[in-house]
Write an enzyme that holds these catalytic residues in place. Structure first.
Site, PDB file in Angstrom:
ATOM      1  N   GLU A 106     -23.700  45.174  33.095  1.00 16.81           N
ATOM      2  CA  GLU A 106     -23.414  46.590  33.340  1.00 16.81           C
ATOM      3  C   GLU A 106     -22.955  46.780  34.790  1.00 16.81           C
ATOM      4  O   GLU A 106     -21.929  47.406  35.054  1.00 16.81           O
ATOM      5  CB  GLU A 106     -24.676  47.406  33.070  1.00 16.81           C
ATOM      6  CG  GLU A 106     -24.524  48.884  33.388  1.00 16.81           C
ATOM      7  CD  GLU A 106     -25.851  49.616  33.323  1.00 16.81           C
ATOM      8  OE1 GLU A 106     -25.819  50.860  33.255  1.00 16.81           O
ATOM      9  OE2 GLU A 106     -26.917  48.975  33.353  1.00 16.81           O
ATOM     10  N   HIS A 107     -23.744  46.259  35.729  1.00 17.96           N
ATOM     11  CA  HIS A 107     -23.399  46.318  37.155  1.00 17.96           C
ATOM     12  C   HIS A 107     -23.221  44.891  37.672  1.00 17.96           C
ATOM     13  O   HIS A 107     -24.091  44.047  37.450  1.00 17.96           O
ATOM     14  CB  HIS A 107     -24.509  46.981  37.976  1.00 17.96           C
ATOM     15  CG  HIS A 107     -24.880  48.348  37.507  1.00 17.96           C
ATOM     16  ND1 HIS A 107     -25.970  48.579  36.681  1.00 17.96           N
ATOM     17  CD2 HIS A 107     -24.319  49.563  37.752  1.00 17.96           C
ATOM     18  CE1 HIS A 107     -26.060  49.877  36.448  1.00 17.96           C
ATOM     19  NE2 HIS A 107     -25.085  50.495  37.068  1.00 17.96           N
ATOM     20  N   GLN A 154     -32.740  48.242  40.307  1.00 18.06           N
ATOM     21  CA  GLN A 154     -32.298  48.287  38.919  1.00 18.06           C
ATOM     22  C   GLN A 154     -33.474  48.180  37.953  1.00 18.06           C
ATOM     23  O   GLN A 154     -33.517  48.857  36.924  1.00 18.06           O
ATOM     24  CB  GLN A 154     -31.303  47.148  38.663  1.00 18.06           C
ATOM     25  CG  GLN A 154     -30.256  47.471  37.627  1.00 18.06           C
ATOM     26  CD  GLN A 154     -29.430  48.684  38.024  1.00 18.06           C
ATOM     27  OE1 GLN A 154     -29.102  48.887  39.186  1.00 18.06           O
ATOM     28  NE2 GLN A 154     -29.108  49.531  37.058  1.00 18.06           N
ATOM     29  N   TYR A 167     -26.405  63.728  26.808  1.00 15.50           N
ATOM     30  CA  TYR A 167     -27.843  63.477  26.888  1.00 15.50           C
ATOM     31  C   TYR A 167     -28.188  63.106  28.319  1.00 15.50           C
ATOM     32  O   TYR A 167     -27.609  62.175  28.899  1.00 15.50           O
ATOM     33  CB  TYR A 167     -28.288  62.357  25.944  1.00 15.50           C
ATOM     34  CG  TYR A 167     -29.802  62.237  25.932  1.00 15.50           C
ATOM     35  CD1 TYR A 167     -30.571  63.104  25.169  1.00 15.50           C
ATOM     36  CD2 TYR A 167     -30.460  61.309  26.746  1.00 15.50           C
ATOM     37  CE1 TYR A 167     -31.952  63.051  25.199  1.00 15.50           C
ATOM     38  CE2 TYR A 167     -31.833  61.244  26.779  1.00 15.50           C
ATOM     39  CZ  TYR A 167     -32.579  62.117  26.002  1.00 15.50           C
ATOM     40  OH  TYR A 167     -33.952  62.060  26.040  1.00 15.50           O
ATOM     41  N   HIS A 192     -35.529  51.344  36.779  1.00 12.73           N
ATOM     42  CA  HIS A 192     -35.101  52.257  35.724  1.00 12.73           C
ATOM     43  C   HIS A 192     -35.984  52.207  34.487  1.00 12.73           C
ATOM     44  O   HIS A 192     -36.293  53.244  33.896  1.00 12.73           O
ATOM     45  CB  HIS A 192     -33.667  51.930  35.298  1.00 12.73           C
ATOM     46  CG  HIS A 192     -32.620  52.504  36.186  1.00 12.73           C
ATOM     47  ND1 HIS A 192     -32.398  53.849  36.297  1.00 12.73           N
ATOM     48  CD2 HIS A 192     -31.723  51.909  37.013  1.00 12.73           C
ATOM     49  CE1 HIS A 192     -31.411  54.068  37.151  1.00 12.73           C
ATOM     50  NE2 HIS A 192     -30.986  52.906  37.595  1.00 12.73           N
ATOM     51  N   HIS A 244       9.142  56.768   0.459  1.00 10.04           N
ATOM     52  CA  HIS A 244       9.303  56.589   1.901  1.00 10.04           C
ATOM     53  C   HIS A 244      10.773  56.244   2.189  1.00 10.04           C
ATOM     54  O   HIS A 244      11.405  56.813   3.096  1.00 10.04           O
ATOM     55  CB  HIS A 244       8.407  55.451   2.414  1.00 10.04           C
ATOM     56  CG  HIS A 244       6.982  55.840   2.634  1.00 10.04           C
ATOM     57  ND1 HIS A 244       6.165  56.260   1.618  1.00 10.04           N
ATOM     58  CD2 HIS A 244       6.230  55.861   3.768  1.00 10.04           C
ATOM     59  CE1 HIS A 244       4.966  56.518   2.100  1.00 10.04           C
ATOM     60  NE2 HIS A 244       4.976  56.295   3.411  1.00 10.04           N
ATOM     61  N   GLN A 273     -34.603  63.233  18.748  1.00 12.56           N
ATOM     62  CA  GLN A 273     -34.437  64.565  18.156  1.00 12.56           C
ATOM     63  C   GLN A 273     -33.303  65.337  18.824  1.00 12.56           C
ATOM     64  O   GLN A 273     -32.624  66.141  18.180  1.00 12.56           O
ATOM     65  CB  GLN A 273     -35.742  65.361  18.209  1.00 12.56           C
ATOM     66  CG  GLN A 273     -36.323  65.617  19.586  1.00 12.56           C
ATOM     67  CD  GLN A 273     -37.277  64.525  20.055  1.00 12.56           C
ATOM     68  OE1 GLN A 273     -37.175  63.378  19.637  1.00 12.56           O
ATOM     69  NE2 GLN A 273     -38.208  64.899  20.922  1.00 12.56           N
ATOM     70  N   GLU A 286       7.335  47.284   0.550  1.00 16.57           N
ATOM     71  CA  GLU A 286       5.923  47.655   0.378  1.00 16.57           C
ATOM     72  C   GLU A 286       5.685  48.438  -0.902  1.00 16.57           C
ATOM     73  O   GLU A 286       4.560  48.841  -1.185  1.00 16.57           O
ATOM     74  CB  GLU A 286       5.442  48.480   1.586  1.00 16.57           C
ATOM     75  CG  GLU A 286       5.303  47.646   2.855  1.00 16.57           C
ATOM     76  CD  GLU A 286       4.585  48.409   3.963  1.00 16.57           C
ATOM     77  OE1 GLU A 286       4.388  49.634   3.822  1.00 16.57           O
ATOM     78  OE2 GLU A 286       4.209  47.764   4.959  1.00 16.57           O
ATOM     79  N   ASP A 306     -24.389  54.872  41.536  1.00 23.41           N
ATOM     80  CA  ASP A 306     -25.276  55.673  40.686  1.00 23.41           C
ATOM     81  C   ASP A 306     -25.205  57.160  41.028  1.00 23.41           C
ATOM     82  O   ASP A 306     -25.455  58.010  40.169  1.00 23.41           O
ATOM     83  CB  ASP A 306     -26.726  55.205  40.850  1.00 23.41           C
ATOM     84  CG  ASP A 306     -27.025  53.938  40.078  1.00 23.41           C
ATOM     85  OD1 ASP A 306     -26.219  53.574  39.206  1.00 23.41           O
ATOM     86  OD2 ASP A 306     -28.065  53.314  40.348  1.00 23.41           O
ATOM     87  N   ASN A 350     -33.119  55.791  26.643  1.00 25.28           N
ATOM     88  CA  ASN A 350     -33.951  54.638  26.315  1.00 25.28           C
ATOM     89  C   ASN A 350     -33.551  54.066  24.956  1.00 25.28           C
ATOM     90  O   ASN A 350     -32.586  54.523  24.330  1.00 25.28           O
ATOM     91  CB  ASN A 350     -35.442  55.015  26.358  1.00 25.28           C
ATOM     92  CG  ASN A 350     -35.799  56.078  25.331  1.00 25.28           C
ATOM     93  OD1 ASN A 350     -35.094  56.290  24.336  1.00 25.28           O
ATOM     94  ND2 ASN A 350     -36.912  56.762  25.554  1.00 25.28           N
ATOM     95  N   SER A 401     -30.879  49.362  31.501  1.00 20.33           N
ATOM     96  CA  SER A 401     -29.987  49.038  32.597  1.00 20.33           C
ATOM     97  C   SER A 401     -30.080  47.579  33.027  1.00 20.33           C
ATOM     98  O   SER A 401     -31.045  46.882  32.733  1.00 20.33           O
ATOM     99  CB  SER A 401     -30.297  49.943  33.788  1.00 20.33           C
ATOM    100  OG  SER A 401     -29.233  49.933  34.702  1.00 20.33           O
TER     101      SER A 401
END
Length: 418
Positions: A311-312, A248, A118, A251, A404, A180, A399, A345, A203, A226
């Site tokens: 994040e940063h 930042q 995306y 964004h 087995h 979508q 077990e 970035d 978003n 962000s």
């Protein structure tokens, strides 16, 4: 904007995803049921335009090269080279084969067959995201790479994004954005193919859609809105600090910028400079989301940073590199005032698709490994089977799994009947 340090831990960064998931759920369901028809309807509804096409024709990509200035194309190539270099060198070894003498154990990495990327395109065009996701996917060896991105006001994909996709090696590009687009990649439509994994920032609606479909299709991480956290002392340039915060906040209206500084004077200067810069340039920046706090020392700042897991993380203080090992939780770290987040970035080579909202405590940023999975294997000799066989038999019986145990006993003691 200057607040007590401990108040930063009370900032509500965890979005109420249930609320947004409920909003995108009807969109997801309609795309599942109506396919392309729903994509076109939602594009008209949310983007205010009818797409010229769903799948971008090759001639449209060729035309984009004629529109974009050569200098911009050269800049994309510089970014591509650095991203490719870093991700190639830091990628995991594809086949780890270990000879233990009586057996060989290994782990081998294989690429996913298909991925969907995306690429945001609402408030701005993000061709850099095409590079950040497409290049590692190609290095991993993914055969089919699909990208979805919203149309511009003419119902087309922005030429810069098309050029970036082409440079990144993305062959299939679709004119659809929002929840979508996530639905289309997750479940497929007549035109958009279903993929094995979905990656990329977006978003709150895009992220909510990713969280909703991940029960059926894996995703990379919740990526957005962000955020940045800057640790600075009295030696930091207040203009650099202010600009990195504003960059930042540029964004998204929900983006967050935090400054932790040992200098009250720097805190006040950054506060005033941020106001002046935004006022002078008439920028649509939400300075309410800029939080500045004075801390007693760098160690306290790092303690808070690790709790926030940004994040940063930018480190603008004396001997900052010496403190790098103390950073436990962050998406990506920028050391020194000559290492602005903007370089990460776009073109330094590291990835800008990173975990937000504290998810850096448990998740990593996008890498080549995002597009791969690993398979373990073993080659046992008779000596190895005898070395571990009795333990396997005992554990299997404990077990309650007698077959087995028998599968090993028959190999060790073919005459055994139990």
């Amino acid at each position: 904007m200057i607040v007590p340090a401990e108040e930063l831990l009370k900032i509500e960064r965890k979005i109420d995803w249930d609320e947004y998931i409920e909003k995108v759920k009807p969109i997801i369901e309609k795309v599942k049921q109506e396919g392309d028809k729903a994509l076109i309807e939602f594009t008209k509804q949310f983007d205010g335009v009818k797409p010229k096409y769903l799948k971008v024709p090759k001639e449209e990509i060729d035309r984009a090269y004629d529109i974009i200035d050569d200098e911009i194309i050269d800049a994309l190539e510089v970014a591509r080279e650095n991203i490719e270099r870093f991700h190639s060198i830091t990628a995991v070894e594809r086949d780890m084969k270990i000879d233990f003498g009586d057996c060989i154990l290994g782990k081998k990495y294989t690429p996913l067959d298909s991925v969907g990327i995306y690429i945001p395109g609402g408030r701005a065009s993000y061709p850099s995201t095409a590079l950040m996701a497409g290049i590692p996917a190609n290095i991993a060896g993914v055969k089919r790479i699909v990208a979805c991105t919203p149309p511009d006001k003419d119902g087309r994909i922005k030429p810069l994004t098309l050029v970036a996709c082409d440079i990144a090696g993305i062959k299939e590009i679709y004119t659809v954005g929002g929840a979508q687009a996530i639905a289309a990649m997750a479940y497929g439509t007549e035109t958009v193919p279903k993929v094995d994994k979905i990656v990329g920032p977006g978003n709150v609606y895009v992220t909510a859609a990713k969280l909703l479909v991940q029960k059926d299709v894996p995703i990379d991480m919740p990526a957005g809105p962000s955020e940045i956290l800057i640790i600075a002392d009295e030696t930091a340039n207040p203009e650099f600090v202010a600009l990195d915060c504003i960059a930042q906040l540029e964004h998204d209206p929900m983006a967050l910028a935090i400054v932790l500084t040992t200098s009250k004077d720097l805190a006040e200067k950054v506060n005033e400079l941020a106001k002046d810069i935004v006022a002078e340039r008439s920028a649509e920046i939400n300075l309410k989301n800029l939080k500045i706090a004075v801390v007693k020392d760098i160690d306290e700042a790092i303690r808070l940073a690790n709790m926030i897991a940004p994040e940063h993380l930018s480190m603008m203080f004396k001997k900052a590199e010496d403190y790098l090992d103390k950073i436990k939780h962050a998406g990506s770290v920028f050391v020194g005032e000559l290492s602005p987040v903007a370089c990460g970035d776009y073109a330094s080579g590291t990835n800008h698709i990173l975990p937000t909202s504290g998810y850096a405590k448990v998740l990593s940023g996008l890498s080549v490994e995002t597009f791969m999975k690993h398979i373990t294997y073993q080659i046992l000799s008779e000596d190895a089977l005898r070395r571990i066989g009795d333990a396997v038999i005992r554990l299997a019986k404990a077990e309650g799994l007698p077959f087995h145990a028998l599968s090993v006993e028959r190999r060790l003691r073919p005459e055994s009947s139990s």
